[in-house]
Design a protein around this motif. Structure first.
Motif, PDB file in Angstrom:
ATOM      1  N   SER A 156       2.253   1.697  -3.528  1.00  0.00           N
ATOM      2  CA  SER A 156       1.192   2.161  -4.412  1.00  0.00           C
ATOM      3  C   SER A 156       0.950   3.662  -4.229  1.00  0.00           C
ATOM      4  O   SER A 156       0.799   4.402  -5.208  1.00  0.00           O
ATOM      5  CB  SER A 156      -0.092   1.388  -4.124  1.00  0.00           C
ATOM      6  N   LYS A 157       0.931   4.114  -2.994  1.00  0.00           N
ATOM      7  CA  LYS A 157       0.753   5.542  -2.725  1.00  0.00           C
ATOM      8  C   LYS A 157       1.907   6.360  -3.281  1.00  0.00           C
ATOM      9  O   LYS A 157       1.704   7.446  -3.820  1.00  0.00           O
ATOM     10  CB  LYS A 157       0.649   5.801  -1.227  1.00  0.00           C
ATOM     11  N   GLN A 158       3.122   5.855  -3.135  1.00  0.00           N
ATOM     12  CA  GLN A 158       4.293   6.570  -3.640  1.00  0.00           C
ATOM     13  C   GLN A 158       4.235   6.720  -5.157  1.00  0.00           C
ATOM     14  O   GLN A 158       4.537   7.778  -5.696  1.00  0.00           O
ATOM     15  CB  GLN A 158       5.582   5.845  -3.230  1.00  0.00           C
ATOM     16  N   SER A 187       0.825  -1.202   0.000  1.00  0.00           N
ATOM     17  CA  SER A 187       0.000   0.000   0.000  1.00  0.00           C
ATOM     18  C   SER A 187       0.867   1.263   0.000  1.00  0.00           C
ATOM     19  O   SER A 187       0.541   2.241  -0.676  1.00  0.00           O
ATOM     20  CB  SER A 187      -0.965   0.011   1.182  1.00  0.00           C
ATOM     21  N   SER A 246       1.496   6.682  -6.956  1.00  0.00           N
ATOM     22  CA  SER A 246       0.398   7.613  -7.230  1.00  0.00           C
ATOM     23  C   SER A 246       0.834   9.059  -7.030  1.00  0.00           C
ATOM     24  O   SER A 246       0.488   9.940  -7.829  1.00  0.00           O
ATOM     25  CB  SER A 246      -0.801   7.316  -6.331  1.00  0.00           C
TER      26      SER A 246
END
Length: 52
Positions: free
Chosen positions: A27-29, A24, A31
Motif C-alpha cells: 500500500s505504501k509503495q 501495508s 501511494s
C-alpha cells in the motif's frame, strides 16, 4: 511498478503475498508511486479496489 502491476492484476492488496511482501508495504509503495506521478492510480475503499 512491478508491485503496482501485481496489485492491479489481482485486484487487491492481498496480492502482496505473491511477492512475499506485507499488505501495508505494498500500500505504501502504491501511494509513493501515486505521489511521484502526481496522479491517483487506484480508488480504494474498505471493500473494493479499482483503477482510476
Amino acid at each position: 511498478m512491478e508491485t503496482f502491476a501485481v496489485v492491479v492484476e489481482a485486484g487487491s492488496f492481498t496480492a502482496a503475498e505473491r511477492l512475499g511482501l506485507s499488505k501495508s508495504f505494498v500500500s505504501k509503495q502504491v501511494s509513493l508511486l501515486e505521489r511521484y506521478l502526481r496522479a491517483r492510480l487506484l480508488y480504494r475503499t474498505t471493500r473494493k479496489l479499482r483503477i482510476s
